[in-house]
Design a protein around this motif. Structure first.
Motif, PDB file in Angstrom:
ATOM      1  N   ALA A 131      -2.585  -1.973  12.919  1.00  0.00           N
ATOM      2  CA  ALA A 131      -1.915  -3.102  13.556  1.00  0.00           C
ATOM      3  C   ALA A 131      -0.411  -2.887  13.616  1.00  0.00           C
ATOM      4  O   ALA A 131       0.228  -3.111  14.659  1.00  0.00           O
ATOM      5  CB  ALA A 131      -2.241  -4.390  12.795  1.00  0.00           C
ATOM      6  N   ARG A 132       0.169  -2.434  12.508  1.00  0.00           N
ATOM      7  CA  ARG A 132       1.620  -2.246  12.460  1.00  0.00           C
ATOM      8  C   ARG A 132       2.067  -1.141  13.408  1.00  0.00           C
ATOM      9  O   ARG A 132       3.087  -1.273  14.107  1.00  0.00           O
ATOM     10  CB  ARG A 132       2.041  -1.922  11.019  1.00  0.00           C
ATOM     11  CG  ARG A 132       1.770  -3.043  10.011  1.00  0.00           C
ATOM     12  CD  ARG A 132       2.873  -4.074  10.004  1.00  0.00           C
ATOM     13  NE  ARG A 132       4.133  -3.482   9.581  1.00  0.00           N
ATOM     14  CZ  ARG A 132       4.480  -3.289   8.295  1.00  0.00           C
ATOM     15  NH1 ARG A 132       3.638  -3.631   7.328  1.00  0.00           N
ATOM     16  NH2 ARG A 132       5.659  -2.776   8.000  1.00  0.00           N
TER      17      ARG A 132
ATOM     18  N   SER B 116       1.087  -0.288  -1.061  1.00  0.00           N
ATOM     19  CA  SER B 116       1.936  -1.482  -0.991  1.00  0.00           C
ATOM     20  C   SER B 116       3.172  -1.264  -1.859  1.00  0.00           C
ATOM     21  O   SER B 116       3.034  -1.095  -3.075  1.00  0.00           O
ATOM     22  CB  SER B 116       1.177  -2.720  -1.459  1.00  0.00           C
ATOM     23  OG  SER B 116       2.004  -3.862  -1.389  1.00  0.00           O
TER      24      SER B 116
ATOM     25  N   GLU C 130      -4.413  -2.600   8.515  1.00  0.00           N
ATOM     26  CA  GLU C 130      -3.006  -3.003   8.496  1.00  0.00           C
ATOM     27  C   GLU C 130      -2.136  -1.929   9.130  1.00  0.00           C
ATOM     28  O   GLU C 130      -1.225  -2.230   9.923  1.00  0.00           O
ATOM     29  CB  GLU C 130      -2.563  -3.257   7.054  1.00  0.00           C
ATOM     30  CG  GLU C 130      -1.090  -3.621   6.903  1.00  0.00           C
ATOM     31  CD  GLU C 130      -0.734  -4.971   7.508  1.00  0.00           C
ATOM     32  OE1 GLU C 130       0.465  -5.185   7.771  1.00  0.00           O
ATOM     33  OE2 GLU C 130      -1.645  -5.796   7.724  1.00  0.00           O
TER      34      GLU C 130
ATOM     35  N   HIS D  44      -3.223  -6.651  -0.980  1.00  0.00           N
ATOM     36  CA  HIS D  44      -3.200  -7.956  -0.310  1.00  0.00           C
ATOM     37  C   HIS D  44      -2.503  -9.017  -1.162  1.00  0.00           C
ATOM     38  O   HIS D  44      -2.161 -10.088  -0.658  1.00  0.00           O
ATOM     39  CB  HIS D  44      -4.630  -8.398   0.008  1.00  0.00           C
ATOM     40  CG  HIS D  44      -4.722  -9.648   0.816  1.00  0.00           C
ATOM     41  ND1 HIS D  44      -4.343  -9.716   2.138  1.00  0.00           N
ATOM     42  CD2 HIS D  44      -5.140 -10.897   0.484  1.00  0.00           C
ATOM     43  CE1 HIS D  44      -4.534 -10.936   2.592  1.00  0.00           C
ATOM     44  NE2 HIS D  44      -5.008 -11.682   1.607  1.00  0.00           N
TER      45      HIS D  44
ATOM     46  N   ALA E 229      -7.245  -2.227  -1.572  1.00  0.00           N
ATOM     47  CA  ALA E 229      -6.806  -3.219  -0.587  1.00  0.00           C
ATOM     48  C   ALA E 229      -6.755  -4.620  -1.181  1.00  0.00           C
ATOM     49  O   ALA E 229      -5.948  -5.453  -0.757  1.00  0.00           O
ATOM     50  CB  ALA E 229      -7.731  -3.201   0.630  1.00  0.00           C
TER      51      ALA E 229
ATOM     52  N   ALA F  38      -7.005  -0.911   4.226  1.00  0.00           N
ATOM     53  CA  ALA F  38      -5.603  -0.608   4.461  1.00  0.00           C
ATOM     54  C   ALA F  38      -5.387  -0.015   5.849  1.00  0.00           C
ATOM     55  O   ALA F  38      -4.339  -0.226   6.472  1.00  0.00           O
ATOM     56  CB  ALA F  38      -5.102   0.361   3.389  1.00  0.00           C
TER      57      ALA F  38
END
Length: 338
Positions: free
Chosen positions: A288-289, A253, A285, A145, A141, A282
């Motif tokens: 949230a998405r 990512s 994220e 980031h 992560a 991770a």
């Protein structure tokens, strides 16, 4: 006429070896750098035999200095080479953290695209081998980031063989996290199969998620070492009549959120698992998405299962620390209870 195949059961570690060999044969600008990777073949013997085949100029034993390894690789990449650096263990990457995040990640952007730094950094990561901190960590992560870095991790031998070659062909720097607890898991690999490297060196295959088991009641998402655990959880849940879909992200990512969202819109539930700390990991994220994109499809909150917010424990306690089968199934039960 029956097509011939050279596919054979291959450990994940040896699939990476085969991928490195294929990339080095394809492009003489590909070279390997790291501590004890030459005659020894690396701590996990991933580079075994490559120095003998390609010579010391292309398989370079370096001093024990991660910052120096990454810094040298940056210079070589700017001069037209494609260096592949090995970090012996995940926790040893931090002496090179400054070079990676302040130089390697930013050079292409800083130069408005005039400079490319196609450096691959191989990082054996994760727990499950009875080791201690600095030998069992999951720092992915931190690099995900950081803009400018690609962060990928294979869960199978076939992906390891393909993805390492795609990473080396990429014009951007790639952190290639290798789940060391899965190094000796075997699966069919055809080491003579052609690999899609894309016209520009970037392929969708490097960053696309994959549905590895279909289901309708909940979606389980993981990457690297946790994919095997999620498949075991889906198998256990099937005995109780629940059909769980399992997705291997393969890339941290960029994230293939569209593939995850498509699944969640059908199942209505999502559990994300990774060995890294749950806090700011991770999974946060992803949660949230997916909540943003699938709010009206969710039947339950997105749940995360991961490492606790502590340093990695002594090996006697790692089974309690890691997101094992029981913890994943507990999260599934909670999601299904809504």
């Amino acid at each position: 006429m029956t097509a011939t195949t050279t596919a054979a059961p291959t450990p994940l570690a040896k699939a990476i070896t085969a991928g490195l060999r294929a990339a080095m044969r394809r492009d003489e600008k590909v070279l390997l750098m790291g501590e004890d990777i030459g005659a020894l073949g690396g701590v996990f013997r991933v580079t075994d035999g490559l120095q003998e085949e390609f010579g010391r100029d292309r398989v370079v034993d370096t001093p024990l200095a991660e910052s120096g390894i990454i810094g040298t690789a940056i210079g070589l990449a700017m001069a037209g080479y494609r260096p592949v650096c090995e970090i012996q263990f995940d926790g040893f990457i931090f002496p090179g953290f400054d070079q990676i995040t302040t130089q390697l990640a930013k050079l292409r952007y800083r130069s408005a695209g005039r400079l490319q730094v196609p450096v691959v950094i191989r990082v054996p990561y994760g727990g499950g081998i009875g080791a201690i901190e600095h030998h069992s960590e999951s720092p992915e992560a931190l690099f995900a980031h950081t803009p400018g870095l690609r962060v990928v991790t294979p869960a199978t031998s076939a992906d390891a063989f393909t993805m390492i070659q795609q990473a080396i062909a990429s014009p951007d720097p790639v952190l290639f996290f290798e789940p060391k607890a899965r190094y000796w898991d075997r699966a069919e690999v055809d080491v003579d199969a052609p690999v899609d490297l894309g016209e520009t060196g970037v392929t969708e295959g490097l960053h696309g998620a994959r549905v590895v088991r279909t289901g309708r009641d909940a979606t389980l998402v993981g990457y690297g070492p946790t994919v095997k655990t999620l498949l075991a959880a889906a198998e256990a849940a099937a005995a109780e009549g629940h059909e769980l879909e399992v997705i291997d992200l393969r890339s941290v990512s960029p994230l293939d959120i569209p593939s995850v969202a498509e699944s969640v819109r059908r199942t209505g539930r999502l559990v994300v698992a990774h060995e890294a700390h749950t806090f700011f990991g991770a999974g946060a994220e992803i949660a949230a998405r997916v909540t943003e994109e699938c709010f009206y499809s969710l039947e339950a909150p997105v749940l995360r299962v991961g490492g606790f917010h502590t340093p990695y424990p002594a090996s006697a306690h790692e089974d309690e620390y890691l997101p094992g089968l029981d913890r994943v199934l507990d999260a599934v039960d909670r999601a299904l209870a809504y």
